[in-house]
Write a protein that holds these residues in place. Structure first.
Motif, PDB file in Angstrom:
ATOM      1  N   MET A   1       0.847  -1.187   0.000  1.00 54.79           N
ATOM      2  CA  MET A   1       0.000   0.000   0.000  1.00 54.79           C
ATOM      3  C   MET A   1       0.888   1.246   0.000  1.00 54.79           C
ATOM      4  N   ILE A   2       0.426   2.303  -0.658  1.00 51.36           N
ATOM      5  CA  ILE A   2       1.187   3.538  -0.792  1.00 51.36           C
ATOM      6  C   ILE A   2       1.500   4.146   0.566  1.00 51.36           C
ATOM      7  N   ARG A   3       2.586   4.921   0.665  1.00 50.44           N
ATOM      8  CA  ARG A   3       2.923   5.623   1.889  1.00 50.44           C
ATOM      9  C   ARG A   3       2.204   6.969   1.930  1.00 50.44           C
ATOM     10  N   ALA A   4       1.990   7.484   3.133  1.00 46.70           N
ATOM     11  CA  ALA A   4       1.231   8.733   3.294  1.00 46.70           C
ATOM     12  C   ALA A   4       1.880   9.893   2.540  1.00 46.70           C
ATOM     13  N   ALA A   5       3.204   9.960   2.565  1.00 43.93           N
ATOM     14  CA  ALA A   5       3.899  11.066   1.903  1.00 43.93           C
ATOM     15  C   ALA A   5       3.744  11.020   0.390  1.00 43.93           C
ATOM     16  N   GLU A   6       3.393   9.846  -0.140  1.00 40.36           N
ATOM     17  CA  GLU A   6       3.271   9.681  -1.590  1.00 40.36           C
ATOM     18  C   GLU A   6       1.857   9.923  -2.095  1.00 40.36           C
ATOM     19  N   VAL A   7       0.891  10.072  -1.205  1.00 34.15           N
ATOM     20  CA  VAL A   7      -0.498  10.273  -1.625  1.00 34.15           C
ATOM     21  C   VAL A   7      -0.626  11.626  -2.328  1.00 34.15           C
ATOM     22  N   ALA A   8      -1.088  11.594  -3.565  1.00 34.59           N
ATOM     23  CA  ALA A   8      -1.213  12.818  -4.354  1.00 34.59           C
ATOM     24  C   ALA A   8      -2.663  13.147  -4.686  1.00 34.59           C
ATOM     25  N   ARG A   9      -3.536  12.120  -4.749  1.00 35.28           N
ATOM     26  CA  ARG A   9      -4.923  12.331  -5.186  1.00 35.28           C
ATOM     27  C   ARG A   9      -5.879  11.765  -4.137  1.00 35.28           C
ATOM     28  N   VAL A  10      -6.771  12.613  -3.661  1.00 31.81           N
ATOM     29  CA  VAL A  10      -7.714  12.236  -2.607  1.00 31.81           C
ATOM     30  C   VAL A  10      -9.135  12.553  -3.062  1.00 31.81           C
ATOM     31  N   GLY A  11     -10.030  11.621  -2.823  1.00 33.61           N
ATOM     32  CA  GLY A  11     -11.442  11.861  -3.069  1.00 33.61           C
ATOM     33  C   GLY A  11     -12.163  12.065  -1.751  1.00 33.61           C
ATOM     34  N   VAL A  12     -13.098  13.002  -1.733  1.00 28.40           N
ATOM     35  CA  VAL A  12     -13.947  13.226  -0.562  1.00 28.40           C
ATOM     36  C   VAL A  12     -15.390  13.155  -1.044  1.00 28.40           C
ATOM     37  N   VAL A  13     -16.169  12.260  -0.476  1.00 27.22           N
ATOM     38  CA  VAL A  13     -17.551  12.053  -0.904  1.00 27.22           C
ATOM     39  C   VAL A  13     -18.493  12.619   0.148  1.00 27.22           C
ATOM     40  N   GLY A  14     -19.220  13.653  -0.239  1.00 29.24           N
ATOM     41  CA  GLY A  14     -20.109  14.347   0.686  1.00 29.24           C
ATOM     42  C   GLY A  14     -19.603  15.758   0.909  1.00 29.24           C
ATOM     43  N   ALA A  15     -20.402  16.759   0.520  1.00 34.06           N
ATOM     44  CA  ALA A  15     -19.939  18.149   0.554  1.00 34.06           C
ATOM     45  C   ALA A  15     -20.612  18.955   1.652  1.00 34.06           C
ATOM     46  N   GLY A  16     -20.946  18.297   2.761  1.00 36.32           N
ATOM     47  CA  GLY A  16     -21.492  19.014   3.908  1.00 36.32           C
ATOM     48  C   GLY A  16     -20.386  19.681   4.704  1.00 36.32           C
ATOM     49  N   THR A  17     -20.697  20.029   5.930  1.00 34.43           N
ATOM     50  CA  THR A  17     -19.723  20.708   6.789  1.00 34.43           C
ATOM     51  C   THR A  17     -18.448  19.896   6.957  1.00 34.43           C
ATOM     52  N   MET A  18     -18.594  18.586   7.214  1.00 34.47           N
ATOM     53  CA  MET A  18     -17.417  17.756   7.432  1.00 34.47           C
ATOM     54  C   MET A  18     -16.647  17.523   6.138  1.00 34.47           C
ATOM     55  N   GLY A  19     -17.358  17.221   5.079  1.00 36.65           N
ATOM     56  CA  GLY A  19     -16.698  16.969   3.805  1.00 36.65           C
ATOM     57  C   GLY A  19     -15.905  18.168   3.313  1.00 36.65           C
ATOM     58  N   SER A  20     -16.480  19.361   3.430  1.00 33.91           N
ATOM     59  CA  SER A  20     -15.762  20.558   2.987  1.00 33.91           C
ATOM     60  C   SER A  20     -14.527  20.791   3.843  1.00 33.91           C
ATOM     61  N   GLY A  21     -14.641  20.517   5.155  1.00 34.28           N
ATOM     62  CA  GLY A  21     -13.480  20.676   6.028  1.00 34.28           C
ATOM     63  C   GLY A  21     -12.384  19.677   5.715  1.00 34.28           C
TER      64      GLY A  21
END
Length: 289
Positions: A1-21
């Motif tokens: 599995m990839i290392r945290a420092a190598e993560v370049a692309r992140v998806g966030v599903v849900g654009a409410g208060t928590m998702g936007s944060g």
């Protein structure tokens, strides 16, 4: 599995208060973020909120103007899950509804790569049950951020029954990259934060319902007497009364103890649409601006 420092692309599903944060902090950490929600209006509100909160951080000299501009430029919105197909990490931040989360994880597992970390921001729903809807449950984990996400340092990291050490290590590394403090919890109803917090809020609502004191008095006792930065009823308004009610229902159903029964007044307010800050009225009234 990839290392945290190598993560370049992140998806966030849900654009409410928590998702936007969550999108906000990943954008600041240098990740290209795709924020997905079916509701176009929710995406517009989320983008405006992120821009506003970044500006607030600049005003407080926590970040530079260039940092804020770069972070905002990394965050894109979309109404289709296809936008997260190439993400190395996906964080689900949808409503606290188990059926919705199960469906989302089934769809995500069918779209993303087999090694993509699938994290849920759930505040009470079993990670093990969520992971059962994914072909490879070892990569499913809980990543419970606190509200407001850009300000609060804690992230509860919840291991499901099948969560792998590699998934846990990656998640802990991501928390560090986001300048968050991670605390690992096992998969029990409410985990740690809401197992303790929500019954307190629920009891405060009972005090209000039974006429022990008015809302301001209840909150003042907890602020001045217990040194809480915010009273429990004001905090419930900030969290969302519908979310508080949903979490209490999960605690009551899964732990089976009457002490977790949601207060009838809390249920009544939710039924009436008094959801707190997001609806303009909860235990207090709120005006725009």
């Amino acid at each position: 599995m990839i290392r945290a420092a190598e993560v370049a692309r992140v998806g966030v599903v849900g654009a409410g208060t928590m998702g936007s944060g969550i999108a906000h902090v990943f954008g600041l950490a240098g990740c290209a973020v795709r924020l997905v929600d079916l509701d176009a209006a929710a995406l517009e509100r989320a983008h405006a909120s992120i821009e506003r909160n970044l500006s607030r951080q600049v005003g407080r000299e926590l970040i530079s103007g260039d940092d804020a501009e770069a972070a905002l430029g990394r965050i894109r919105t979309d109404r289709n899950l296809v936008a997260v197909e190439d993400a190395e990490v996906v964080v689900e931040a949808a409503s606290e509804d188990s059926a919705l989360k199960f469906q989302l994880f089934e769809e995500l597992a069918a779209r993303v790569g087999g090694q993509t970390l699938l994290a849920s921001n759930t505040s009470s729903i079993s990670i093990t049950r969520i992971a059962a809807h994914v072909g490879n449950p070892a990569r499913v984990i809980g990543m419970h951020f606190m509200n407001p996400v850009p300000v609060m340092r804690l992230v509860e990291v919840i291991r499901g029954l099948e969560t792998s050490d590699a998934a846990t290590d990656l998640t802990l590394g991501l928390c560090k990259r986001l300048s968050k403090t991670a605390v690992v919890a096992n998969d029990f109803p409410g985990f740690v934060a809401n197992r303790i917090l929500m019954p307190m809020i629920n009891e405060a609502v009972y005090c209000l319902m039974e006429g022990v004191a008015d809302a301001e008095a209840v909150d003042t006792v907890m602020k001045l007497g217990m040194n809480h930065p915010m009273g429990p009823l004001a905090l419930a308004d900030l969290i969302g009364l519908d979310t508080c009610h949903a979490i209490m229902r999960v605690l009551h159903a899964e732990l089976g103890d009457s002490k977790y029964r949601p207060c009838p007044l809390l249920a009544k307010y939710v039924a009436a649409g008094r959801l707190g800050r997001k609806s303009g009225r909860g235990f207090y009234r709120y005006e725009s601006g």
